[in-house]
Design an enzyme around this catalytic site. Structure first.
Site, short mmCIF file in Angstrom:
data_model
loop_
_atom_site.label_atom_id
_atom_site.label_comp_id
_atom_site.label_asym_id
_atom_site.label_seq_id
_atom_site.Cartn_x
_atom_site.Cartn_y
_atom_site.Cartn_z
N PHE A 35 46.06 -5.35 -21.71
CA PHE A 35 47.09 -5.03 -22.70
C PHE A 35 47.05 -3.54 -23.02
CE2 PHE A 35 48.93 -4.92 -26.98
CZ PHE A 35 50.12 -5.57 -26.73
N ASP A 64 38.52 -9.49 -25.24
CA ASP A 64 39.69 -9.60 -26.10
C ASP A 64 40.15 -11.05 -26.01
OD1 ASP A 64 42.22 -9.67 -27.26
OD2 ASP A 64 42.75 -7.66 -26.58
N TYR A 113 47.59 -14.09 -35.35
CA TYR A 113 48.99 -14.43 -35.60
C TYR A 113 49.65 -15.17 -34.44
CZ TYR A 113 49.15 -9.74 -33.46
OH TYR A 113 48.94 -8.64 -32.67
N LYS A 114 48.90 -15.47 -33.39
CA LYS A 114 49.45 -16.22 -32.28
C LYS A 114 49.17 -17.71 -32.50
CE LYS A 114 48.54 -12.28 -29.20
NZ LYS A 114 49.87 -11.69 -29.20
N ARG A 152 57.91 -14.80 -20.56
CA ARG A 152 56.71 -15.60 -20.84
C ARG A 152 57.12 -16.84 -21.64
NH1 ARG A 152 52.13 -11.90 -23.52
NH2 ARG A 152 53.71 -11.95 -25.15
#
Length: 401
Positions: free
Chosen positions: A124, A201, A226-227, A375
């Protein structure tokens, strides 16, 4: 088996009703749970109650009664239900970027005299940028792995580049683009064989893939909430520091709440004992509220059941993709072996940027990742098989336009 039958047989089906939906502006297919999870109805009530009773009622007394310890008590809960981490190693607070900086800087300090950091070019962007800044700051060399964007970093890729000069390896457990699921245990063994550390991560795996950080020998980790943990936009991240490293762990952002005896207000910084030393300033208490209900659900269900639902969702999505999208020129850009795949599936097509914008207008919400990827982020507790069916068929309809 069709979507209706799969939903009827889903052992987690009752949990879908615990998530809030807006009837006034309905989303018919939410396929972006790997970017931002839905709120639970319980968390909406919890946040409201906190505003009126905890903050409004207890005022400053809340710090003594709960809030000061919340980053650690909630961190222990997260460690127990989702990370495979014993108490005292996980803390909540700061953004993922800030915590990654603290953790990676601390990892470098744990291996003085070592001049290299290993990472991959398809990690990322923030992970790459943070480590690039640390390398520039400390005069370290970055050793890049050129991984396949449609799979990810394999153990052999790490073994090829780590040496006695490696301070640490930074690796996303689930690749943000392809969804490739790395072998964290093997990565840790390879790093440890040359005396290096491994930093994970976990942003795209926590709450979707079972984690066993203590068992795997992971040294340090960060991740967002928050996912799949449904903490809400900008909810604070978490950090994990393996117990054996805590006595020597030093992070670079010294603040009063990470100091030994914080309220003594004494001259000079002395790090607190244990994982509290990762904390810098006042923790984002309000931002920690919403994730608590998802953590409670994970505790009820167990990560193995959540993983089973996740695999079933992605397998069903791929079945539809092969039958309805591949004939239209769509390419699968994720591992097709479930053992190598996290909770999302990536598809490639040159028209997907425009297609995504049209899908959003009809209440079908995947996300677009440049240069040409959609995605499908399938959150096991909140996503139905019917949503997957609606979403994939909508993509097919838009491609035919």
């Amino acid at each position: 088996m069709n979507a209706a039958d799969l939903d009827a047989l889903d052992p987690l089906r009752e949990y879908r009703s615990r998530f809030y939906t807006d009837d006034a502006d309905p989303v018919v297919s939410y396929l972006d749970g790997n970017s931002l999870g839905r709120p639970t109805t319980a968390s909406i009530e919890r946040v409201s109650t906190f505003m009126t009773q905890a903050w409004g009622g207890r005022l400053i007394r809340g710090w003594d009664e709960e809030w000061f310890e919340l980053p650690i008590t909630l961190g222990d809960t997260l460690g127990r239900v989702a990370l495979g981490a014993a108490p005292g190693q996980t803390v909540i607070g700061d953004s993922t970027t800030v915590l990654l900086y603290k953790i990676a800087r601390g990892a470098a300090a744990l291996r003085p005299g070592r001049a290299e950091i290993v990472l991959d070019r398809d990690n990322f962007p923030t992970d790459r940028y943070v480590v690039e800044s640390i390398a520039s700051e400390l005069g370290l060399t970055l050793v890049w792995i050129d991984s396949d964007r449609r799979s990810g970093v394999r153990t052999a890729d790490i073994a090829d580049v780590v040496t006695e000069r490696t301070a640490f390896v930074l690796l996303s457990h689930v690749a943000y683009r392809s969804g490739f699921l790395a072998d964290a245990s093997a990565a840790a063994r390879v790093a440890h064989d040359v005396g290096a550390l491994v930093v994970l991560d976990l942003s795209h795996s926590v709450g979707s893939v079972p984690l066993r950080l203590d068992e795997w020998g992971v040294d340090l980790a960060v991740g967002c909430t928050y996912k799949y943990l449904n903490g809400g936009p900008g909810s604070p991240a978490f950090a994990y520091v393996r117990a054996e490293h805590l006595p020597e762990f030093r992070q670079p952002v010294w603040g009063w709440m990470g100091r030994a005896d914080a309220f003594a207000m004494e001259q000079g910084y002395v790090p607190a004992e244990g994982v509290r030393r990762v904390i810098s300033g006042t923790p984002p208490v309000l931002g920690m509220i919403a994730m608590q209900d998802t953590l409670a659900m994970i505790g009820e269900v167990g990560m193995d059941a959540i993983r089973a639902k996740s695999v079933a969702l992605t397998e069903y999505a791929l079945e539809l993709v092969r039958s309805d999208l591949v004939p239209l020129g769509v390419e699968i850009a994720s591992p097709e072996n479930a053992d190598e795949r996290g909770g999302h599936v990536t598809l490639d097509h040159p028209d997907f940027r425009e297609v995504t914008a049209r899908l959003w207008k009809r209440g079908v919400i995947p996300d677009f990742r440049a240069p040409s990827g959609i995605r499908l982020g399938l959150s096991p507790l909140s996503t139905s098989f019917e949503e997957v069916r609606i979403g994939v068929l909508a993509i097919a309809e838009e491609l035919r336009r």
